[in-house]
Write a protein that holds these residues in place. Structure first.
Motif, PDB file in Angstrom:
ATOM      1  N   LEU A  49       1.016  -1.186   0.026  1.00 22.01           N
ATOM      2  CA  LEU A  49      -0.060   0.213   0.113  1.00 22.01           C
ATOM      3  C   LEU A  49       0.746   1.308  -0.200  1.00 22.01           C
ATOM      4  CD1 LEU A  49      -2.849  -1.137   2.491  1.00 22.01           C
ATOM      5  CD2 LEU A  49      -3.087  -0.708   0.153  1.00 22.01           C
ATOM      6  N   GLN A  50       1.974   1.377   0.647  1.00 19.45           N
ATOM      7  CA  GLN A  50       2.779   2.282   0.747  1.00 19.45           C
ATOM      8  C   GLN A  50       3.586   2.407  -0.797  1.00 19.45           C
ATOM      9  OE1 GLN A  50       5.562   1.150   4.000  1.00 19.45           O
ATOM     10  NE2 GLN A  50       5.220   3.199   4.937  1.00 19.45           N
ATOM     11  N   SER A  51       3.787   1.573  -1.730  1.00 22.94           N
ATOM     12  CA  SER A  51       4.259   1.466  -2.793  1.00 22.94           C
ATOM     13  C   SER A  51       3.141   1.974  -3.888  1.00 22.94           C
ATOM     14  CB  SER A  51       4.786   0.324  -3.293  1.00 22.94           C
ATOM     15  OG  SER A  51       3.924  -0.687  -3.646  1.00 22.94           O
ATOM     16  N   ASN A  52       1.946   2.153  -3.714  1.00 23.33           N
ATOM     17  CA  ASN A  52       0.749   2.288  -4.493  1.00 23.33           C
ATOM     18  C   ASN A  52       1.098   3.681  -5.358  1.00 23.33           C
ATOM     19  OD1 ASN A  52      -1.098   0.523  -4.267  1.00 23.33           O
ATOM     20  ND2 ASN A  52      -2.308   1.618  -3.055  1.00 23.33           N
ATOM     21  N   ALA A  53       1.886   4.672  -4.855  1.00 20.51           N
ATOM     22  CA  ALA A  53       1.889   6.001  -5.602  1.00 20.51           C
ATOM     23  C   ALA A  53       2.813   5.753  -6.831  1.00 20.51           C
ATOM     24  CB  ALA A  53       2.610   6.965  -4.805  1.00 20.51           C
ATOM     25  N   HIS A  54       3.910   4.603  -6.881  1.00 21.11           N
ATOM     26  CA  HIS A  54       4.815   4.536  -7.797  1.00 21.11           C
ATOM     27  C   HIS A  54       4.792   2.928  -8.187  1.00 21.11           C
ATOM     28  CE1 HIS A  54       7.412   3.152  -4.401  1.00 21.11           C
ATOM     29  NE2 HIS A  54       6.947   4.281  -3.949  1.00 21.11           N
ATOM     30  N   SER A  55       3.740   2.257  -8.047  1.00 24.17           N
ATOM     31  CA  SER A  55       3.744   0.978  -8.517  1.00 24.17           C
ATOM     32  C   SER A  55       2.795   0.876  -9.717  1.00 24.17           C
ATOM     33  CB  SER A  55       3.336   0.130  -7.648  1.00 24.17           C
ATOM     34  OG  SER A  55       3.068  -1.277  -7.835  1.00 24.17           O
ATOM     35  N   ALA A  56       3.311  -0.047 -10.663  1.00 22.40           N
ATOM     36  CA  ALA A  56       2.605  -0.505 -11.657  1.00 22.40           C
ATOM     37  C   ALA A  56       0.966  -0.942 -11.478  1.00 22.40           C
ATOM     38  CB  ALA A  56       3.382  -1.554 -12.711  1.00 22.40           C
ATOM     39  N   LEU A  57       1.122  -1.656 -10.358  1.00 25.32           N
ATOM     40  CA  LEU A  57      -0.095  -1.985  -9.918  1.00 25.32           C
ATOM     41  C   LEU A  57      -0.568  -1.361  -8.556  1.00 25.32           C
ATOM     42  CD1 LEU A  57       0.146  -5.937  -9.938  1.00 25.32           C
ATOM     43  CD2 LEU A  57      -0.891  -4.617 -11.573  1.00 25.32           C
ATOM     44  N   ARG A  58      -1.808  -0.456  -8.475  1.00 27.02           N
ATOM     45  CA  ARG A  58      -2.232   0.311  -7.382  1.00 27.02           C
ATOM     46  C   ARG A  58      -3.377  -0.531  -7.060  1.00 27.02           C
ATOM     47  NH1 ARG A  58      -4.336   4.357  -9.522  1.00 27.02           N
ATOM     48  NH2 ARG A  58      -4.251   3.954 -11.703  1.00 27.02           N
ATOM     49  N   LEU A  59      -3.224  -1.020  -5.742  1.00 28.49           N
ATOM     50  CA  LEU A  59      -4.569  -1.556  -5.069  1.00 28.49           C
ATOM     51  C   LEU A  59      -5.338  -0.543  -4.624  1.00 28.49           C
ATOM     52  CD1 LEU A  59      -2.710  -4.035  -2.948  1.00 28.49           C
ATOM     53  CD2 LEU A  59      -3.616  -4.458  -5.131  1.00 28.49           C
ATOM     54  N   LYS A  60      -6.662  -0.822  -4.881  1.00 25.21           N
ATOM     55  CA  LYS A  60      -7.583   0.107  -4.571  1.00 25.21           C
ATOM     56  C   LYS A  60      -8.738  -0.779  -3.814  1.00 25.21           C
ATOM     57  CE  LYS A  60      -9.325   4.585  -6.218  1.00 25.21           C
ATOM     58  NZ  LYS A  60      -9.755   5.359  -7.387  1.00 25.21           N
ATOM     59  N   CYS A  61      -8.897  -0.700  -2.464  1.00 22.72           N
ATOM     60  CA  CYS A  61      -9.546  -1.636  -1.730  1.00 22.72           C
ATOM     61  C   CYS A  61     -10.996  -1.389  -1.789  1.00 22.72           C
ATOM     62  CB  CYS A  61      -8.947  -1.867  -0.207  1.00 22.72           C
ATOM     63  SG  CYS A  61      -9.894  -3.005   0.769  1.00 22.72           S
ATOM     64  N   ARG A  62     -11.922  -2.331  -1.923  1.00 19.79           N
ATOM     65  CA  ARG A  62     -13.403  -2.181  -1.719  1.00 19.79           C
ATOM     66  C   ARG A  62     -13.949  -2.762  -0.399  1.00 19.79           C
ATOM     67  NH1 ARG A  62     -17.939  -5.803  -4.831  1.00 19.79           N
ATOM     68  NH2 ARG A  62     -16.860  -7.323  -3.260  1.00 19.79           N
ATOM     69  N   ASP A  63     -13.549  -4.084  -0.122  1.00 19.42           N
ATOM     70  CA  ASP A  63     -13.886  -4.496   1.348  1.00 19.42           C
ATOM     71  C   ASP A  63     -12.774  -4.914   1.969  1.00 19.42           C
ATOM     72  OD1 ASP A  63     -16.395  -4.138   0.422  1.00 19.42           O
ATOM     73  OD2 ASP A  63     -16.705  -6.179   0.142  1.00 19.42           O
ATOM     74  N   PHE A  64     -12.493  -4.337   3.064  1.00 20.74           N
ATOM     75  CA  PHE A  64     -11.351  -4.437   3.875  1.00 20.74           C
ATOM     76  C   PHE A  64     -11.661  -5.276   5.258  1.00 20.74           C
ATOM     77  CE2 PHE A  64      -8.469  -2.813   7.572  1.00 20.74           C
ATOM     78  CZ  PHE A  64      -7.217  -3.424   6.906  1.00 20.74           C
ATOM     79  N   ARG A  65     -10.846  -6.414   5.491  1.00 18.57           N
ATOM     80  CA  ARG A  65     -10.943  -7.208   6.671  1.00 18.57           C
ATOM     81  C   ARG A  65      -9.833  -7.338   7.339  1.00 18.57           C
ATOM     82  NH1 ARG A  65     -13.243 -13.620   6.287  1.00 18.57           N
ATOM     83  NH2 ARG A  65     -12.708 -14.106   8.342  1.00 18.57           N
ATOM     84  N   ALA A  66      -9.598  -7.018   8.685  1.00 19.51           N
ATOM     85  CA  ALA A  66      -8.395  -7.565   9.483  1.00 19.51           C
ATOM     86  C   ALA A  66      -8.733  -8.181  10.707  1.00 19.51           C
ATOM     87  CB  ALA A  66      -7.818  -6.050   9.839  1.00 19.51           C
ATOM     88  N   GLU A  67      -7.831  -9.205  11.009  1.00 21.34           N
ATOM     89  CA  GLU A  67      -7.989 -10.028  12.019  1.00 21.34           C
ATOM     90  C   GLU A  67      -6.775 -10.125  12.784  1.00 21.34           C
ATOM     91  OE1 GLU A  67      -9.314 -13.924  11.341  1.00 21.34           O
ATOM     92  OE2 GLU A  67     -11.405 -13.455  10.401  1.00 21.34           O
ATOM     93  N   GLU A  68      -6.984 -10.204  14.320  1.00 22.05           N
ATOM     94  CA  GLU A  68      -5.855 -10.317  15.114  1.00 22.05           C
ATOM     95  C   GLU A  68      -4.857  -9.278  14.994  1.00 22.05           C
ATOM     96  OE1 GLU A  68      -5.005 -14.418  14.572  1.00 22.05           O
ATOM     97  OE2 GLU A  68      -6.448 -14.952  15.984  1.00 22.05           O
ATOM     98  N   LEU A  69      -5.072  -7.636  14.770  1.00 19.33           N
ATOM     99  CA  LEU A  69      -3.861  -6.707  14.592  1.00 19.33           C
ATOM    100  C   LEU A  69      -4.225  -5.823  15.633  1.00 19.33           C
ATOM    101  CD1 LEU A  69      -4.220  -5.645  10.829  1.00 19.33           C
ATOM    102  CD2 LEU A  69      -2.742  -7.112  11.890  1.00 19.33           C
ATOM    103  N   SER A  70      -3.149  -5.192  16.040  1.00 19.53           N
ATOM    104  CA  SER A  70      -2.908  -4.409  17.253  1.00 19.53           C
ATOM    105  C   SER A  70      -3.665  -2.933  16.789  1.00 19.53           C
ATOM    106  CB  SER A  70      -1.372  -3.992  17.527  1.00 19.53           C
ATOM    107  OG  SER A  70      -0.814  -3.383  16.388  1.00 19.53           O
TER     108      SER A  70
END
Length: 420
Positions: free
Chosen positions: A111-132
């Motif tokens: 996600l940090q590399s999105n600005a200068h990557s050939a593939l830019r991830l654009k998230c629709r549904d975000f799921r996170a488990e067991e994160l601080s």
């Protein structure tokens, strides 16, 4: 399986060489369905990791390409007629992401590399488990504000103090429709003065989510606080999941009179004891929601045949109901037959997940049976097979052969608000 990043990079170069430009690749909706499709299939978590690695790899390859081109243009044989540098290729990849503590690092780097990557991830549904808390906030900060439709944070042990930190970072998601916070360790039953302030703040932050239509607070202890939690919302919810929330009669009374109930398409009250003081408030709630309700979950609610008989008049007014979950309730064969007969007139009811009848257990159950004894008790398969066949015959004779009555919870797991 071939290396995804290599395939993607080759594909992008081919598209560029032919003067065609792929701008958007939509990979949303490829959710896990609980079915094993063989070794070539990928779970949502695996797809997230693979895409993240591809983004990082392509970003590095692209940087090297630019560096080599720059060196050639500065070489001793460079001239005014040298061809211009290649136009950077960039593809917006729309995805659903699932991350946990194991995959957090690679997704953050992608996600940090999105600005200068050939593939830019654009998230629709975000799921996170067991994160601080810090990791959760870190990832939310990198998500595109206009593309996020759903945020699902579960098993993160955030509590009210953690949600107080996390929730303000969601206000930027202008198209956020669904917020799921199950298993977040919220307990409002004995609040200190400081935690009372956190509850007020949590409710105020929910109120800032102007487009919110789905809310899941499952497995939170919300006794007596539903009015305070939902009172600041700007519009009606269409999906409300309050499974195992230790609700009180005052909570259901508030809900039946709120702006949400006439708009509810999905309601989950599983795990709340509807057999005692909640029964009458639930009857009123069901009556108020009857014109809109499509999906009703009342699993493990200690409902016997007598309780179900009391609920049937209100239930049968839910003319648009498509799904009913009553698994884990101590119902008999007679109770199930009555339920089938009375609901046969609901033309849209296509899926019912029902419990093993109490008279189909191999041993005598304690009465009233607990959820654990119903779930862990030994079922007489031969006896149950006869009951199941009889229910199927009743469906046929009622011209409801297309309806599915099953004890299989996997059918239930594939349903979500957006499919309604």
């Amino acid at each position: 399986m071939p290396d995804f990043s290599s395939c993607a990079f080759t594909c992008l170069l081919c598209l560029r060489s032919k003067r065609r430009c792929l701008q958007v690749l939509d990979m949303t909706g490829l959710q896990d369905d609980g079915v094993d499709h063989g070794p070539e299939s990928m779970s949502l978590w695996s797809r997230t990791v693979t895409l993240a690695k591809a983004c990082i790899d392509l970003s590095k390859r692209q940087s090297k390409c630019v560096e080599r081109t720059s060196k050639r243009r500065k070489g001793p044989y460079s001239s005014a007629v040298a061809p211009p540098p290649p136009r950077p290729v960039s593809v917006e990849v729309r995805v659903d992401l699932f991350v946990n503590s194991t995959s957090y690092g690679v997704l953050k780097d992608a996600l940090q590399s999105n600005a200068h990557s050939a593939l830019r991830l654009k998230c629709r549904d975000f799921r996170a488990e067991e994160l601080s808390i810090a990791s959760t906030v870190g990832l939310l900060e990198f998500l595109d504000p206009g593309s996020v439709r759903q945020v699902d944070l579960r098993f993160n042990n955030l509590g009210l103090s953690g949600l107080r930190v996390v929730l303000p970072h969601m206000a930027k998601f202008t198209n956020l429709v669904s917020l799921k916070l199950p298993y977040s360790n919220i307990d409002v039953r004995r609040l200190s003065a400081g935690m009372e302030g956190s509850l007020h703040y949590f409710a105020a932050q929910l109120g800032r989510l102007s487009r919110l239509k789905e809310l899941n607070l499952g497995s939170s202890r919300l006794s007596g606080k539903l009015r305070q939690l939902l009172g600041d919302l700007q519009g009606p919810l269409e999906s409300l999941e309050l499974a195992f929330c230790y609700l009180l009669p005052s909570d259901l009374s508030y809900l039946s009179q709120s702006l949400h109930t006439p708009a509810l398409k999905k309601l989950d009250l599983s795990g709340n004891n509807l057999s005692d003081s909640l029964l009458q408030p639930f009857q009123r709630l069901l009556g108020e929601a009857s014109s809109s309700l499509l999906h009703l979950d009342i699993m493990e609610c200690r409902l016997t045949d007598a309780h179900l008989d009391a609920l049937l008049p209100a239930l049968c007014r839910c003319a648009r109901l498509r799904y009913l979950g009553v698994f884990g309730n101590p119902l008999s064969t007679r109770g199930l037959k009555t339920l089938l007969q009375r609901t046969a007139a609901l033309a849209d009811l296509r899926l019912v997940v029902y419990p093993y009848p109490v008279d189909c257990y191999a041993e005598q159950l304690p009465w009233p049976p607990s959820s654990s004894s119903l779930l862990n008790g030994s079922v007489d398969e031969e006896r149950f097979s006869r009951v199941s066949a009889e229910l199927q015959r009743m469906l046929l004779s009622s011209s409801r052969a297309g309806a599915v009555w099953t004890t299989n919870l996997c059918r239930h797991s594939t349903l979500d608000y957006f499919s309604l």
